[in-house]
Structure formats: structure tokens, C-alpha cells
Scaffold this motif. Sequence first.
Motif, short mmCIF file in Angstrom:
data_model
loop_
_atom_site.label_atom_id
_atom_site.label_comp_id
_atom_site.label_asym_id
_atom_site.label_seq_id
_atom_site.Cartn_x
_atom_site.Cartn_y
_atom_site.Cartn_z
N LYS A 73 47.58 28.14 -45.38
CA LYS A 73 46.47 28.59 -44.53
C LYS A 73 45.23 28.72 -45.42
CE LYS A 73 45.97 32.22 -41.12
NZ LYS A 73 46.53 33.50 -40.70
N GLU A 74 44.30 27.81 -45.21
CA GLU A 74 43.08 27.82 -46.04
C GLU A 74 41.91 28.25 -45.17
OE1 GLU A 74 44.36 24.12 -49.01
OE2 GLU A 74 42.66 23.87 -47.63
N GLY A 75 41.44 29.44 -45.41
CA GLY A 75 40.33 29.95 -44.62
C GLY A 75 40.62 29.89 -43.13
N GLY A 76 41.85 30.18 -42.78
CA GLY A 76 42.21 30.21 -41.37
C GLY A 76 42.65 28.85 -40.83
N VAL A 77 42.49 27.80 -41.64
CA VAL A 77 42.87 26.47 -41.17
C VAL A 77 44.23 26.10 -41.75
CG1 VAL A 77 42.27 24.02 -41.29
CG2 VAL A 77 40.47 25.74 -40.97
N LEU A 78 45.06 25.51 -40.90
CA LEU A 78 46.41 25.15 -41.35
C LEU A 78 46.39 23.79 -42.02
CD1 LEU A 78 48.76 26.21 -38.40
CD2 LEU A 78 47.96 27.56 -40.34
N ARG A 79 47.00 23.69 -43.18
CA ARG A 79 47.12 22.41 -43.89
C ARG A 79 48.60 22.19 -44.24
NH1 ARG A 79 42.06 20.41 -43.37
NH2 ARG A 79 40.45 21.85 -44.12
N HIS A 80 48.94 20.94 -44.39
CA HIS A 80 50.30 20.57 -44.83
C HIS A 80 51.36 21.25 -43.95
CE1 HIS A 80 48.09 19.08 -48.22
NE2 HIS A 80 47.69 20.29 -48.55
N VAL A 81 51.18 21.12 -42.65
CA VAL A 81 52.11 21.79 -41.72
C VAL A 81 53.42 21.03 -41.65
CG1 VAL A 81 52.43 22.59 -39.36
CG2 VAL A 81 50.13 22.52 -40.35
N ARG A 82 54.49 21.75 -41.88
CA ARG A 82 55.81 21.14 -41.68
C ARG A 82 56.67 22.07 -40.84
NH1 ARG A 82 55.53 19.04 -47.27
NH2 ARG A 82 56.57 20.94 -47.88
N LEU A 83 57.03 21.58 -39.68
CA LEU A 83 57.85 22.37 -38.76
C LEU A 83 59.20 21.68 -38.64
CD1 LEU A 83 58.15 24.59 -36.53
CD2 LEU A 83 57.28 22.89 -34.92
N ALA A 84 60.27 22.39 -38.97
CA ALA A 84 61.60 21.80 -38.86
C ALA A 84 62.39 22.56 -37.80
CB ALA A 84 62.32 21.87 -40.20
N LEU A 85 63.25 21.82 -37.11
CA LEU A 85 64.01 22.42 -36.01
C LEU A 85 65.48 22.05 -36.15
CD1 LEU A 85 61.23 20.87 -34.27
CD2 LEU A 85 61.80 23.06 -33.23
N GLY A 86 66.34 23.05 -35.98
CA GLY A 86 67.77 22.81 -36.11
C GLY A 86 68.51 23.01 -34.81
N ALA A 87 69.62 22.31 -34.66
CA ALA A 87 70.52 22.42 -33.50
C ALA A 87 69.87 21.97 -32.20
CB ALA A 87 71.06 23.85 -33.35
N VAL A 88 68.85 21.14 -32.32
CA VAL A 88 68.19 20.65 -31.11
C VAL A 88 68.19 19.12 -31.05
CG1 VAL A 88 66.72 22.66 -30.76
CG2 VAL A 88 65.94 20.82 -32.27
N ALA A 89 68.93 18.49 -31.94
CA ALA A 89 69.02 17.04 -32.01
C ALA A 89 70.24 16.71 -32.86
CB ALA A 89 67.74 16.47 -32.64
N PRO A 90 70.64 15.45 -32.91
CA PRO A 90 71.83 15.11 -33.72
C PRO A 90 71.65 15.46 -35.20
CG PRO A 90 71.26 13.31 -32.25
CD PRO A 90 70.15 14.29 -32.14
N VAL A 91 70.42 15.50 -35.66
CA VAL A 91 70.14 15.90 -37.05
C VAL A 91 69.04 16.94 -37.02
CG1 VAL A 91 70.81 13.68 -38.04
CG2 VAL A 91 68.44 14.05 -37.33
N PRO A 92 68.95 17.78 -38.06
CA PRO A 92 67.80 18.68 -38.15
C PRO A 92 66.54 17.80 -38.14
CG PRO A 92 69.43 19.22 -39.82
CD PRO A 92 69.85 17.92 -39.22
N MET A 93 65.54 18.19 -37.37
CA MET A 93 64.41 17.27 -37.18
C MET A 93 63.08 17.96 -37.46
SD MET A 93 64.16 17.10 -33.02
CE MET A 93 62.46 16.55 -32.97
N ARG A 94 62.08 17.14 -37.72
CA ARG A 94 60.73 17.65 -37.85
C ARG A 94 60.06 17.60 -36.49
NH1 ARG A 94 58.65 16.53 -43.15
NH2 ARG A 94 56.54 16.72 -42.32
N GLY A 95 59.25 18.59 -36.20
CA GLY A 95 58.47 18.60 -34.96
C GLY A 95 57.13 17.93 -35.21
N VAL A 96 57.17 16.60 -35.32
CA VAL A 96 55.97 15.90 -35.80
C VAL A 96 54.80 15.99 -34.82
CG1 VAL A 96 57.13 14.32 -37.38
CG2 VAL A 96 56.99 13.73 -34.97
N ARG A 97 55.09 16.04 -33.55
CA ARG A 97 53.97 16.12 -32.59
C ARG A 97 53.31 17.49 -32.68
NH1 ARG A 97 55.99 14.84 -27.05
NH2 ARG A 97 53.95 15.70 -26.52
N ALA A 98 54.12 18.50 -32.77
CA ALA A 98 53.56 19.84 -32.92
C ALA A 98 52.80 19.94 -34.25
CB ALA A 98 54.66 20.89 -32.86
N GLU A 99 53.39 19.36 -35.30
CA GLU A 99 52.73 19.39 -36.62
C GLU A 99 51.35 18.76 -36.54
OE1 GLU A 99 55.23 17.36 -39.38
OE2 GLU A 99 56.75 18.95 -39.44
N SER A 100 51.26 17.58 -35.91
CA SER A 100 49.99 16.88 -35.90
C SER A 100 48.94 17.62 -35.06
CB SER A 100 50.16 15.43 -35.43
OG SER A 100 50.59 15.45 -34.10
#
Lengths: 790, 287, 158
Positions: B206-233
Motif C-alpha cells: 500500500k503506497e500512499g493509499g494505492v495498492l501495488r503488486h496485488v496478489r490474491l490467492a484462493l483455495g478450495a474453490v477450483a481444482p488447484v489453488p488459484m489466483r484471482g486475476v480479475r479481482a487483482e487487475s
Amino acid sequence: MGIAPEAQVETVAPHEARAPSSPKQVAKDSLIGKRIAKLDAPDKASGKTRYIHDMDLPGQLYGKILRSSRVHARIVRIDTSRARRLPGVHAVITAADVPYQRPLGVGKDHLPLKSDRVRSPRDEIAAVAADSPEIAAAALKLIEVEYEDLPPVFDAAAALEPGAPVLHEGKPDNIAMTFDYSHGDIARGEAESDVVIEDTFRLHYVTHCCMGVSGVIADFDASGSLTLYSQTQVPFLHKREFAEVLGIDPGRIRIIQPPIGGGFGSKLDIYPFEPIAIFLARATKRPVKLVYTREEEFAVSPTRQPVVLRLRSGAKKDGTLTFREVETLHDNGAYTSWGATTPFVIMQTISSLYRVPHCKYHTSAVYTNNPYAGSFRGYGNLQGTFAVESHMDKLAEALGMDPLEFRLQNAQEPGEVTGQGMHFKSCGFKDCLRTAAGRSDFQRKHREYRAAQAKSGRYKRGVGIASMLHVGGGAKIYPSDGCGTILKIDDFAHVTVMTGASEIGQGSETVIAQLVCEELGVPLDAVTVVNNDTDITPWDVGVHASRTTFIAGNSAIGAARKAREKVMAAAAKAIGYDAAALDLRQGMIVRAADGESIMPLAKLLRSLHFSDKAELVMTTHYYEPPSQHQDKGFKGDVSAAYAWASQVIEVEVDTETGIVRMRNVWGAHDVGRVLNRLGIEGQVEGGVVMGQGYALTEELIVERGVTRNPAFRDYKLVTAPEIPEMDITFIETMDGEGPQGAKGVGEAPAICIAAATANAIYNATGVRIYRLPFTPENVYRALREGGSKK
Amino acid sequence: MTADTYLAPKRLDEALEALRGGEATILAGGTDLMVQSQSGKTPIGPKLVNIRRIAGLAGVVRADGEIHIGALTTIAELLEHELVRTHLPSLAEACDHFASSQIRNAGTLGGNVCNASPAGDTLVPLLALGASVELAAKPDAAVTTRAMPLGEFIVGPGKTQRKPAELLTAIRIPVPAAGGVQRFFKFGTRPALDIAAISLGLVTVKEGGVLRHVRLALGAVAPVPMRGVRAESMLEGRRLDPALIEAAAAAARDEVRPISDVRASDWYRRELVRNMVKRMLTDVSQS
Amino acid sequence: MSAKVEIGFNLNGAQRTVEVPREMSTLDMLREVIGLTGTKYACGEGECGACTIIVDGRSVNACLMFAPDCDGRSVTTVEGVVDTPLGERLRDAFVQAGAVQCGFCTPGMMVQAKHLIDMHDGKLGREAIKRGIEGNLCRCTGYVKIVDAIAAAAQPKG
């Protein structure tokens, strides 16, 4: 007669050595109401106790059972030849090998080994005895079974429809059992009502999850007599039933009960694995041990009875209950065990927890291809109380009354004979209500949480109250509800109490010892309780119905009093006192008036042996409680005493996930009298948490007849971090029939929890949920839908 | 037919030689292997290779801008390790919710990664932290190693890119920037001893209130642990406000692919993803 | 055929050598091969804690540990725990607090309690105890008295 000469070698028992040297004043030393450690606890905590799982007999084989891979099918062919040829296999049996088997269980509709048809994936088809469990398991895989599928039915209502698959010949309507009950006149009750409500409640499958899995060892001696090492809770009844199933003389069956890893009602009926182990032992002439895996335990054990319960209730504006009408549908599963008879208890709560002038009750237990239900701590009362107490809250709200005041207005009182004929000689119900409500500040919280429902916020708090009535002085289910005791005192003043009552962890052994100490004035370590061998112990109908302390306790007191009379008469003679002027305290014969010690009890006892009329102090007593058999309409007083309890529960509901946290439980229990405070607290705490599991976390998921979560991974028992804070108060009403005034308590604490939780969730969220369990998903869904109305 | 063997090599190269011919089953903590082998899900091969005795395969060190976790490090050791607590609090949090004390004492990080469960407790924070795995083999005289991102390593439930002759030797995690934000959430009614119905990991700066390098990972919601790339972007480079939080939470809900099973329905899992992403972001916005 | 593995390890203070099938669990080894039955089977999947033992100072589920992995290690079962001063204190505390009913979970609880107390330096609050036994299921007691017992035993006497 003078005092006879002492034995040549004087031996002093440890407790005798500690007895004060005379002359000295000896105080009365009552153990009643104290915190007494369980007698069997040191061995259990050391890993020394040997459960069935830990026992092995010389030459023992291991049994395993092959179960159906189909839900409902005709058995066309079973080929065991490959299994028989596997090295290490000693016997492979099917129904064809056991010509004498007879149906077992409550409904006598259940053959241990199925011959031509399977009705559930639990069904036993074949069994193997082998040198090791691994070989037995490998042999099962070599048995080939050819099936011809039959149409299944998985819903009790659907099983009643015309044209539904018929499960048992001779039962074309699939109805296994019905109960009908009524008092008063429902039409009149309804006409007098200002408020009438009707709802349908759905209660789910849960199972006992005894930590020790089911197991048995069967062993025939050379003359053909059977010794069965069994976990049964009803050894004497089972002796007879095993004899019937096996076609042998009951006199040749001895049942030994090693300590068991939990009962909770799961071992009240005969289930096929025990006769099968016996068949295997008979076929191999070797002892056969058959122990379940945990997966098997989940997949094939009896469950708590699932119920669909439709309840109509009415009340007048002034807050008086008018009527209750109930119709329940019990999914009986493929065979009839005790679950089908739970209406017997449900109707007592419907008719008699509160004063209801008009009552009607009808239930059917219907065969399906689902699991069958057995008895489980509370025996239908959790289900019935859930419905009744949900309705008490709804009626109070409809009438604009405070839920506590409404309950107090309709609560039973001492002396009441209910419409069903139950006579409440001691009854602390109103004290229970006031105590639980008072200690929890229920009324203030209830108002404030309700007012806070509309406020935004993720977490909502709520309180709920519920109460229960349960048998507390035995239950007249069988022709007798009695228990026998044999008591002997040896010449070191050591008392051996042989009781028919089984110890299943609940602490009856310790309570019986305490009651005997109270009569005979001996210390606790001078008493041994023998309670696990049908060749030694006298008859009893088993550990169920919260009856053991009451029934076996009274029986032990009876035997101890007879022994005391004998001892006192001998003491009076020996000492030249009037027996009435003597007392027994701490192993000493003392002067009653001032406790002045006269002689050690052991010394007197030894003198009896060496007198010219040598005598052992040995007594027997059979206690039958003063209750009656109900008539055919279920009217009458089934128990010598009744237990009462009220519980207030505070929950926090996470509205974003549906997680319900049980924060606090305030319980007030009318137990007659506390005999062992440590033991009774343990019963209540354990019962509360079992009730918590029923309400919040446990569900045996059954889909198309198959148990889908046969493991602790997905069948969630409550763990230590989840337990609520508990505040337990005992209301001592000193029941006139109870041993030292006590009543039964074993089942009571689990009974109201789900009902009080439902009311608390409603108080927190304004959403009433009619279906258990309150798992996060179920609660979340209900919150989204605004409550599953009807 | 050759007899089954059991090997407990003390050196990595010995272990890799044992794996060379294939047909080997690797044993570390055993907590998953025992259950899976007894149920028949993972039959034990002709060679059972216990790697627990290999020297130098356990422990946590910081080097070259990475935190290097040996495959044999137990979950309990991770939970107690100062480097993990300081730099990888989301991983520490996941370890705290991992099974039970007994299983944390036996189970290893390498084992949890190779088991590749969609609900694997450490996988979600590792994915959010940008972890990679290090694999070693000994095809001939020399030991070779390769590394790949965790997201590529896990390819399906219980399936990874590890070749039969390879051993996972370490997990490497770039040291998160100071002042970074890490969150972990595991859904359950208990603190632990629970298989996640869903789990979430968020790592961002969090740089001055702005989010950078966002990585959101989600488990047990797909065959593999996954990144929430749409939410991240949606979140990348933006300032959190209620509308953005709502939108990102909805995006995460819509991009997961959960199944219905005895633990939860797909609908409920999606609802939890939305509600918990929303809560996590709200919490980040207020911190 | 499953290979047999000869292993040597310290069991409750004494050196033992046994031969076990490579796939056998430590639970089966203790119960079936060695004959120490205090360690209980109740689930076989690490979900209940009835088989808790201590290996090299850390508690583990004996049902999940391959027996050959005991080689060269130090294993303590409930029988060994009650032979220690802390174990005696725990046993007395379990008995006096009423923490034992059917008793089937008790040996595992005793061992886990020892591990928990060993890992904490005297400061062991009720919440930490509850978390510490989250992997040990009990169906009888509702855990209250088990927590009482561990809290009591955690306070060194005198």
C-alpha cells in the motif's frame, strides 16, 4: 455369645489401619454431594485399562464382514470359493451356512446375514474369520456377489405413496410402527384458542461417535457354552436375545463387559456384527474378535432418529396453552431398531412438559433404504423439545408476552398429574426456569438483542431459552425396570457390591460405591463394585433412560441396609448394646450418641467367622421402582421420578458467513440431589457439548442410502476451542423415591440445547430456522432467504 | 518379482539415486501418505523412500532477497520461526490454522506442497507470496536442480509437475517489501482441525493509499489453488473505496470455479469468497 | 510382499529392536507388535488424537507415522508419560478434576497435555490449552474438566 478368638495371623486392611485407635470420637463422614474421583480413572489415565480392542484370547481369529454394494437388490448368487482358498482363512460364512439364524432387534425384521435380499448398503452378506484382520479383509475382496437391483426408496413420505417399493414382505404399506396418543379434545382446544400456529420441523441424522469403535469377542468352550466379551449396555436382555437368534440355551451364554469407549445408547439393541462373530466362532471353534474400523463405525452404526415433525399449537390471549397436535414421520431405514420407538418419549414432552389440556399425537415410522436409527442419549426428546420450545417462543411472541413469563405460566408444578397420567412428585421446573433466566440476565438481554436486530453489523448476539422433561427414575419399557444387588463384606471389612448395572464411563460404579459407604460407614477404598459379568451379577434391564443412579443406587442401598442390619445385630450381641444405639463410621463401630468408637468393624466381622455359628455378611436386594405400565393409549406414570432442566444459550451469529458461535450456556437442572458433584458436572458438561454438536456441527450426510461423510474429517464433533462457557446450577428437590433424594441426569443436559439455540438465533437475527443442524451454510442460506418459512 | 524395499537415505544424492528408476514413493511426515496409501488412493510403490533422514533439507534461511524453506521443515517449525513470523505473517497464520498440533509437528511444508490439495492450507499464502519450488534430480553422475513458480508446479488435485525421479527440496519466497500488507483467511467453525471450505490469501503493498503488486490467492474453490486475476487487475494501482471493494469482491466470486461437496455447496463457496474478500479489503483499507 | 524393516529406537526410556512391515503404522507396531495398548486406535486418520505419542520431544499421531520412521528416534507413549513426575502430576490431575469418563481419549489427552506443558514455560492459559488439544476429540466430558486438569498440572507444585 462372647467375642470369638481372633485369627492366629492378624491382618489389617489399609483403611482399617488408618481408623482411629479407640477410644476416640469418630465423626460422620458422608461422601454425598462431594467431589469424588471416579474409581476407574487412575487406570484409564495411565493407559492400563483394557478395552475390547486391547484384549486378545489365545488362538483368536479375526472377523470381518462383507456388506452390500447395492442399496436395494436381490442376491442372485454368492461365490465364496476363492475367499475360502486364501491361506490364513478359517471360515467364510453366508446365510446359507447359518440355517438357524432368526431375525433380531426391536422389530424382529433383521437377519444378521441376509439371505436373498439386501435393503441397504449396510447389509451384511458374508463374513470371514482369518488369522489376521488383513487376511480377513483380503478375503472379503475375493467374495463374488451377483445382484439384481430393485427399485429403492429414500424418502419416508415417498415410501407411503401407493406403488412405492415394498421393503418387507408382510408390510405392504412400508409402515414399521405407529404411535397414537390423545387426551382432551383438540377441536375444543382449537376453538378456545386466540392464537394458533403450525410449523414443520426437520431433524437430521447424527451418530454416537463413541471414541472406542464397536467390537466383540466370541468364544465357545469345549462343551458349547458361549462367552461373549461385549460392549452391550443391556447384558441380561441380550443374553436372552442372543439365545433366540442363535437357537441355544440362554443359560449357556455368559456376557462379560470389558470397559467400553462410550455408549450413549448405541449399544442398546443387538446389531448383526455380534451374532456374526458368534457364528464365526462356532464355525471355527476358535475365539473370534471382530472390531470395526472408524469408517465402518460411521457407515453402519445406528443413528439418532431423523424426524419430520408437524406441530400445531394454540394459546389464549391470557397466555394459557390450549392444545397441541402433532404428526411425525420417522424414516425407519431398512430395519427397525429403537429409533422407531422414540415417539414414546417425544409424546411425553408434547403432552406433559407444559400443561396442555388438549393433545393429539400420531406418528409413523416408515421403511426406506436409508440407515436405521437406534437409541441415542435423549431418545427422541431432543427432536420433540426442538419443536415444542420453538413453538413456545413463537406463541409468546404472537401473544406479545415475554418468553420466560409465558413459560412460567404454563410450567408444571409438584403434585401435578398430567393429561398423560405422569405424576410429578418432585418438580423443580419453575426453579430451573427462574435460575437459568436469572443467572443469564435473560429477559434484559432478550429485549436488547431483539431491539438490536435491525442495526447493521456483521455480528449479532441473541439469547434463547428452552426446558426439558425427562424420565429420572427409570422407565417402564420392559416388564420390569428393576436391578439386583449382591453385597458381601469380607473379614477385613472390604465390601464387594455386585450390581446388575453397567458402568459405561458415566460414573455409576463410583456413585454406587458412595451410596454403599453412606449406609455402611466404610471409606470409599473399602468398596469394590463388580458390574460386568452376567455369571456373577444379578439381573438388570441395562444402562439407559438415565436410570442407573436411581435404580441401581436404590438397589445397592437396599442390599447395604440389609447388611447393616446384620452387622448391627451382631455388634449389639457382641458388645451388649442395643443395636439402635450403635452406628458405623469410617470403618468403626461407634456409639451413635457421641461417636465414641467401640471396635473396628473388621474385628467384629472376623469374630463372626470364628464363632460357633460362623456367618458371612452377604445380602441380596432387588429394587423395582414404584412406577406403572402405561395402558394401550400410553396413559400412566412410566417413571418413579422426573428430571427437569432449563437452559439459556447466548450465541453470536456471523451474518456474513452464517457461523453461529455458542458463547454461553446457563443450565439449571433439577437432579433431586447431587450425589457426586464431580461426576454430575461431567455429565452435564459432556451433555451440553453433545447437544452443541447436534445443534451446530454434526450431520451424517446420507445420499441415496449411502453415508457420504464416514470420517471425523467431515463429521464434525465439537473440539475443545469451540465449547461455550458453562454456568451450571443444580436444583435439589430431594425426590422422595430417589437414592438419597437423587434423580437421573444422564440424558437431560443434551436435550434442550438445539431448541435454545434456535431461539437464540431467532433473537439475534429475526430469522427462525426449522431445520437442523445450524451449520454455517444452512444458517447463511436461511438469513439470505429470510428464514425457511414452513 | 522383486521384494518391496524401504530406504532411508541420509544424503540428498543417495535419495535422488534411489528415485532414479522411478517406482518410488516418497515419505516425509507421512500424515497424508499414510491415509492415502491405506485408502488405496496412493498405493506405495516398490520403493518406499523416507527422506526424513536427509541432512540439510530442513530449516529456514534468508539469502539473496529470498526466504528459503527446506522441504522437510515442519509446519510447527515454520509457525515458530522468527523469519516466518516477521516476513511471512500470512504463512504463519495459515500454519496456525493447519490441522492439529500433532499434525503440525509431523507434517512438512514440502509434503503439503506436493500433496497439491485444492484446500492445502499453506498453498494459498505461498501462491500470494509468489513462492517457487526447487526440484532436484540426479539423472547421471551430477545432481541437477530446477525451479518453477508454485502456480505452475501444481496442475491438478494431487497432481504436480514433479517428475518421478525428482525431489522437491525447497520453497523459495521473495522477501516481501517492508510495509507490505499480508492477509490470510481460512473459513471454518474451528481454529484448526478443519479442511478449508474456502481460504484466501492477499499480499500487496500500500503506497500512499494505492495498492501495488496485488496478489490474491484462493483455495478450495477450483481444482488447484488459484489466483484471482480479475479481482487483482481491478485493484492494481487503485485506492480502495467501498465501490471498488464491492466490485473486486464480486469479481473474485465470479472467477472462482468451486464444486459442491459434503463440506459446502458451490453457491455458498462463492458467497463466502465475495463476503470474505470484501471483508479483507475493507480491513486493508482501514489499516 | 511387503518388506520387513528392522529398526531400533528408544521406547519409554529403553532401547528396543523390532522388525516391522514397511507400511505398518507406529500405532499398529505399538499395539500389535510390542503389545503396548495404552495408545488407542479411534480413527486411523489423525483426526482424533487418541493415538498421540511423543517422538523426539514432539507429539504426533501414531496412526500417521510409518513404523520404520521410528528408527533411531525416541518414542514416548502414555505408559512412559505416567512414569515421569509431570506424568504422575497429570494423571492425578485428570483423576481429581473428573477429566476421565469412558477414558478412551484419555491416554492421548495425557500425552498431548505433556507435550503442551513441555512446550510452554509455565504460562499456559485456558485458551492455549484448548487450542493445544484441538486435535484430541472427546465425546464424553465436554472438555471442561480436561482443561481444568491440564491447567492444574501445568502449575508446578510448591
